[in-house]
Structures are given as C-alpha cells and as structure tokens.
Design a protein around this motif. Sequence first.
Motif, PDB file in Angstrom:
ATOM      1  N   ASP A  28       0.829  -1.217   0.000  1.00 51.86           N
ATOM      2  CA  ASP A  28       0.000   0.000   0.000  1.00 51.86           C
ATOM      3  C   ASP A  28       0.858   1.260   0.000  1.00 51.86           C
ATOM      4  N   PHE A  29       1.992   1.197  -0.677  1.00 46.51           N
ATOM      5  CA  PHE A  29       2.901   2.332  -0.807  1.00 46.51           C
ATOM      6  C   PHE A  29       2.282   3.344  -1.766  1.00 46.51           C
ATOM      7  N   GLU A  30       2.335   4.615  -1.409  1.00 48.26           N
ATOM      8  CA  GLU A  30       1.792   5.683  -2.259  1.00 48.26           C
ATOM      9  C   GLU A  30       2.897   6.680  -2.583  1.00 48.26           C
ATOM     10  N   LEU A  31       3.419   6.588  -3.789  1.00 49.00           N
ATOM     11  CA  LEU A  31       4.536   7.427  -4.181  1.00 49.00           C
ATOM     12  C   LEU A  31       4.245   8.913  -4.018  1.00 49.00           C
ATOM     13  N   ASN A  32       3.054   9.353  -4.391  1.00 51.37           N
ATOM     14  CA  ASN A  32       2.754  10.785  -4.299  1.00 51.37           C
ATOM     15  C   ASN A  32       2.883  11.309  -2.874  1.00 51.37           C
ATOM     16  N   SER A 102      19.767   4.211  -8.760  1.00 55.70           N
ATOM     17  CA  SER A 102      21.079   4.294  -9.390  1.00 55.70           C
ATOM     18  C   SER A 102      21.616   5.715  -9.320  1.00 55.70           C
ATOM     19  N   PHE A 103      22.870   5.808  -8.929  1.00 58.47           N
ATOM     20  CA  PHE A 103      23.596   7.072  -8.996  1.00 58.47           C
ATOM     21  C   PHE A 103      24.758   6.958  -9.977  1.00 58.47           C
ATOM     22  N   PHE A 104      24.982   5.743 -10.503  1.00 58.90           N
ATOM     23  CA  PHE A 104      26.136   5.469 -11.349  1.00 58.90           C
ATOM     24  C   PHE A 104      25.713   4.688 -12.584  1.00 58.90           C
ATOM     25  N   GLY A 105      25.206   5.380 -13.578  1.00 57.59           N
ATOM     26  CA  GLY A 105      24.878   4.757 -14.856  1.00 57.59           C
ATOM     27  C   GLY A 105      23.925   3.582 -14.742  1.00 57.59           C
ATOM     28  N   PRO A 106      24.327   2.440 -15.313  1.00 61.40           N
ATOM     29  CA  PRO A 106      23.406   1.297 -15.370  1.00 61.40           C
ATOM     30  C   PRO A 106      23.391   0.454 -14.082  1.00 61.40           C
ATOM     31  N   PHE A 107      24.120   0.863 -13.052  1.00 58.58           N
ATOM     32  CA  PHE A 107      24.237   0.062 -11.844  1.00 58.58           C
ATOM     33  C   PHE A 107      23.202   0.472 -10.814  1.00 58.58           C
ATOM     34  N   TYR A 108      22.381  -0.486 -10.388  1.00 64.30           N
ATOM     35  CA  TYR A 108      21.292  -0.220  -9.458  1.00 64.30           C
ATOM     36  C   TYR A 108      21.506  -0.960  -8.146  1.00 64.30           C
ATOM     37  N   GLY A 109      20.999  -0.367  -7.080  1.00 63.98           N
ATOM     38  CA  GLY A 109      20.980  -1.006  -5.775  1.00 63.98           C
ATOM     39  C   GLY A 109      19.563  -0.958  -5.229  1.00 63.98           C
ATOM     40  N   SER A 110      19.291  -1.809  -4.289  1.00 68.15           N
ATOM     41  CA  SER A 110      17.951  -1.891  -3.696  1.00 68.15           C
ATOM     42  C   SER A 110      17.672  -0.723  -2.762  1.00 68.15           C
ATOM     43  N   TYR A 111      16.436  -0.316  -2.757  1.00 75.31           N
ATOM     44  CA  TYR A 111      15.902   0.698  -1.846  1.00 75.31           C
ATOM     45  C   TYR A 111      14.597   0.096  -1.343  1.00 75.31           C
ATOM     46  N   VAL A 112      14.637  -0.447  -0.128  1.00 75.17           N
ATOM     47  CA  VAL A 112      13.498  -1.186   0.403  1.00 75.17           C
ATOM     48  C   VAL A 112      12.910  -0.443   1.594  1.00 75.17           C
ATOM     49  N   VAL A 113      11.688   0.043   1.438  1.00 73.29           N
ATOM     50  CA  VAL A 113      10.977   0.676   2.551  1.00 73.29           C
ATOM     51  C   VAL A 113      10.326  -0.465   3.328  1.00 73.29           C
ATOM     52  N   PHE A 114      10.860  -0.758   4.532  1.00 68.93           N
ATOM     53  CA  PHE A 114      10.319  -1.886   5.290  1.00 68.93           C
ATOM     54  C   PHE A 114       9.436  -1.474   6.458  1.00 68.93           C
ATOM     55  N   GLU A 115       9.364  -0.183   6.734  1.00 73.20           N
ATOM     56  CA  GLU A 115       8.415   0.345   7.710  1.00 73.20           C
ATOM     57  C   GLU A 115       8.126   1.779   7.312  1.00 73.20           C
ATOM     58  N   LEU A 116       6.881   2.193   7.532  1.00 75.77           N
ATOM     59  CA  LEU A 116       6.451   3.497   7.050  1.00 75.77           C
ATOM     60  C   LEU A 116       5.275   3.972   7.874  1.00 75.77           C
ATOM     61  N   ASP A 117       5.251   5.252   8.135  1.00 76.10           N
ATOM     62  CA  ASP A 117       4.074   5.874   8.733  1.00 76.10           C
ATOM     63  C   ASP A 117       3.042   6.007   7.608  1.00 76.10           C
ATOM     64  N   HIS A 118       2.228   4.965   7.441  1.00 79.16           N
ATOM     65  CA  HIS A 118       1.274   4.941   6.331  1.00 79.16           C
ATOM     66  C   HIS A 118       0.248   6.067   6.405  1.00 79.16           C
ATOM     67  N   GLU A 119      -0.070   6.513   7.602  1.00 80.15           N
ATOM     68  CA  GLU A 119      -1.108   7.530   7.744  1.00 80.15           C
ATOM     69  C   GLU A 119      -0.646   8.907   7.271  1.00 80.15           C
ATOM     70  N   ASN A 120       0.526   9.338   7.729  1.00 84.37           N
ATOM     71  CA  ASN A 120       0.985  10.699   7.432  1.00 84.37           C
ATOM     72  C   ASN A 120       2.291  10.778   6.649  1.00 84.37           C
ATOM     73  N   TYR A 121       2.922   9.640   6.400  1.00 79.17           N
ATOM     74  CA  TYR A 121       4.201   9.596   5.699  1.00 79.17           C
ATOM     75  C   TYR A 121       5.219  10.541   6.344  1.00 79.17           C
ATOM     76  N   GLN A 122       5.393  10.402   7.670  1.00 81.49           N
ATOM     77  CA  GLN A 122       6.329  11.239   8.413  1.00 81.49           C
ATOM     78  C   GLN A 122       7.672  10.560   8.669  1.00 81.49           C
ATOM     79  N   TYR A 123       7.730   9.227   8.606  1.00 79.00           N
ATOM     80  CA  TYR A 123       8.997   8.521   8.764  1.00 79.00           C
ATOM     81  C   TYR A 123       8.985   7.255   7.917  1.00 79.00           C
TER      82      TYR A 123
END
Length: 174
Positions: A28-32, A102-123
Amino acid sequence: MRKLLLVISIFLLSGCLGMPKLVQPVNDFELNKYLGKWYEIARLDHSFERGLSQVSAEYSLKEDGGVRVINRGFSAAKNEWKEAEGKAYFVNGDSEGYLKVSFFGPFYGSYVVFELDHENYQYAFISGPDTDYLWLLAKTPTVPTEVLQKFVEMSKARGFDTDSLIYVQQESVQ
C-alpha cells in the motif's frame, strides 16, 4: 561461452538488487505521499556519506515515470556541500515499497521501505540489498523518541548492527 558472458553481464548490470532475508517491503505504498524532502535521522556508515551532516534526500517525479533522487549533505571537513543525483524505479509495482536506485549509470541497488508511517508519511525505515545499508528518514529534522526506539528494535530484529548507527546532525553548521 556466449551464454555465460550474457549471464555474467546481466548479473553485473543488475547491480545489488534483493534485500536482507528478514526484510519485507511495505505494501500500500503511495509514491505521491512519499515525494518531497526527507531528512536522514540515522544510518549505518558507508563511504558515500562518511563525515556528512545535514543529510537529506529529495524525491520528485521524472517524465519517464521514475523518481528523481537528490541526496545532499554537508562535509564539515571540507566546508562544502556534497550532492548526488540519481534515479529510482519500482521493482515489482508501484504499490510496494521496493525500488531500485542508481547514482552510477546502469548500476542499481535496492531501496526497500520496510516500515512506514502509512497515515501521514512522516517517517520511513529503509534497507539496501543487505544488512550493511540502513536508514531512518523523516519529513522533519527530528523524530519522537518512540519512532527512534521502534527503528532500532525493528532493525535489530532484522539483523542490522544497530550498535553502529550514526545519528545525523541536522541543525545548521553554517
């Protein structure tokens, strides 16, 4: 031989995707709601942020549907700001907090949000591809003690070395 080279090339170009065994991305991640400026509250040490204070990350939409990432921090030793621009894309879909960055061309690393303040997106609690990468981000320069305690407890339970956390100075040094 050609197949082997292709497999090796794909492996190398895919970078460091994946996540620690005990880490699961939020649903239930909301990018906006996630877009905007986030302050780094705590992290594990790594070379690309070593010695930086006032670290922040700013997320905005790219025209191609990805996310523009601007990481910024102040180096007191050099008396200068450091900035890096990257890009991020969802790995499994935009409702799961699992992106590749990615910060370096075609090389990517994981970015995993494993906990989130779903209500207000504060942390948000963020992991990289393994337990060497960990961040606590917040929409404000400080967080309540309860959030910090939750971060440490959840991270320790997932195998992160929470005794080595760096608590980032966010107040102005200039």
